[in-house]
Design an enzyme around this catalytic site. Structure first.
Site, short mmCIF file in Angstrom:
data_model
loop_
_atom_site.label_atom_id
_atom_site.label_comp_id
_atom_site.label_asym_id
_atom_site.label_seq_id
_atom_site.Cartn_x
_atom_site.Cartn_y
_atom_site.Cartn_z
N ASP A 75 0.82 -1.22 0.00
CA ASP A 75 0.00 0.00 0.00
C ASP A 75 0.85 1.27 0.00
O ASP A 75 0.33 2.37 -0.06
CB ASP A 75 -0.99 0.01 1.17
CG ASP A 75 -0.35 -0.18 2.53
OD1 ASP A 75 0.59 -1.00 2.65
OD2 ASP A 75 -0.77 0.50 3.49
N HIS A 76 2.17 1.11 0.03
CA HIS A 76 3.06 2.29 0.01
C HIS A 76 3.89 2.40 -1.27
O HIS A 76 4.55 3.40 -1.47
CB HIS A 76 3.98 2.29 1.24
CG HIS A 76 3.20 2.53 2.49
ND1 HIS A 76 3.14 3.75 3.13
CD2 HIS A 76 2.37 1.71 3.20
CE1 HIS A 76 2.34 3.67 4.17
NE2 HIS A 76 1.86 2.44 4.24
ZN LIG Z 1 3.21 -1.11 6.45
#
Ligand SMILES: [Zn+2]
Length: 310
Positions: A69-70
């Protein structure tokens, strides 16, 4: 006095799982017109389009860690820049594994980028200089997560001294740069005008700290001391403190405790778990500990201001 922008745009404020209306983490920090992209979750390109941000103005990408998610939006962005004819180099700062992931995808698709991709791997320490130019210095923050995770501290450079308008006629044009740099004005006959008579103090530099993802980590406090804007993840409320601990995330109260201990100007919360349809309970919890707290949201624009409001 004219002063370049130092403005944060939050493009995605969700945590690992998708939630309606929220996107995974990505942010843009505009430093005097140069754009720094901070994390690049899926959908970052669409969010940038939505916010009217030009991809090609991004000079630096900072990736905190290898949780999807990054960073899962990064490959798409790198390809788009290529397809759009980018020639200007792009700096990517991130974990060393990120380079392997990018390289294997470029190789698999037979892509030879038209622009230089400069990869710099980040050590998991506090205070490592990631980048420095005339406007800003970026250093690392050692966050506490399940895998190595690095935060970023952006500190604006101290500007030049301002010339006092009513004194301008006394300062020859060719001496102005030296006076702005703090020198006294000297004349061939030995006369001297002290700098303080001619100039005003430079504006105080602004600072922004990015802390996502991390468990409650009081060791960060000395590094965050007096920061003007602190973004700190707040994945859960205190009711889920056990889950926060297990997953190396913070509660909103944890974020507020760090902000209070470091005496920051403003606290900006993000990385909200999809279980919270509205992030309001997270805000309420943090406000009880640190009153200058605000919520990030998709497309939110936060000009970084110093304590005196400049
Ligand atoms: Zn994380």
């Amino acid at each position: 006095m004219d002063r370049g922008p130092f403005t944060l745009t939050t493009l995605g404020t969700g945590a690992a799982l998708p939630a309606r209306g929220r996107y995974p983490t990505s942010q843009i920090l505009d430093v005097h017109g140069m754009l720094h992209l901070i994390d690049c979750g899926e959908g970052t390109q669409e969010r940038m389009r939505g916010a009217g941000i030009s991809f090609q103005r991004i000079a630096h990408v900072h990736i905190s860690h290898m949780h999807g998610d990054h960073y899962l939006g990064l490959m798409g962005l790198i390809s788009s820049m290529h397809l759009m004819g980018r020639r200007k180099e792009l700096f990517v700062h991130g974990p060393k594994e990120l380079k392997e992931v990018v390289d294997i995808q470029l190789r698999a698709s037979g892509t030879y980028l038209r622009y230089p991709l400069r990869f710099r791997s980040l050590p998991h320490v506090n205070g490592h200089v990631v980048h420095a130019d005339e406007h800003v210095t970026v250093t690392t923050l050692a966050l506490k997560h399940r895998i190595p995770c690095t935060g970023f501290l952006f500190k604006e450079s101290v500007g030049l001294r301002g010339l006092r308008r009513e004194q301008l006629h006394r300062i020859p044009q060719f001496k102005r740069a030296a006076v702005k740099a703090g020198h006294d004005l000297e004349f061939p006959d030995g006369a001297r005008i002290p700098n303080a008579e001619l100039t005003l103090d430079p504006e105080s530099p602004r600072s922004y700290a990015y802390c996502s993802d991390t468990a409650y980590e009081p060791d960060l406090v000395p590094h965050l001391e007096g920061v003007d804007l602190l973004y700190h993840e707040a994945t859960f409320t205190e009711a889920m403190a056990g889950r926060a601990k297990e997953t190396y995330h913070s509660t909103a109260a944890d974020a507020a405790r760090i902000a209070a201990a470091a005496g920051v100007g403003r606290l900006l919360l993000g990385h909200f778990s999809s279980r919270y349809k509205s992030p309001d309970p997270l805000l309420t919890e943090a406000l009880g500990i640190f009153p200058r707290t605000v919520l990030s949201h998709e497309g939110g624009v936060f000009p970084v201001r110093t304590r005196d409001g400049a």
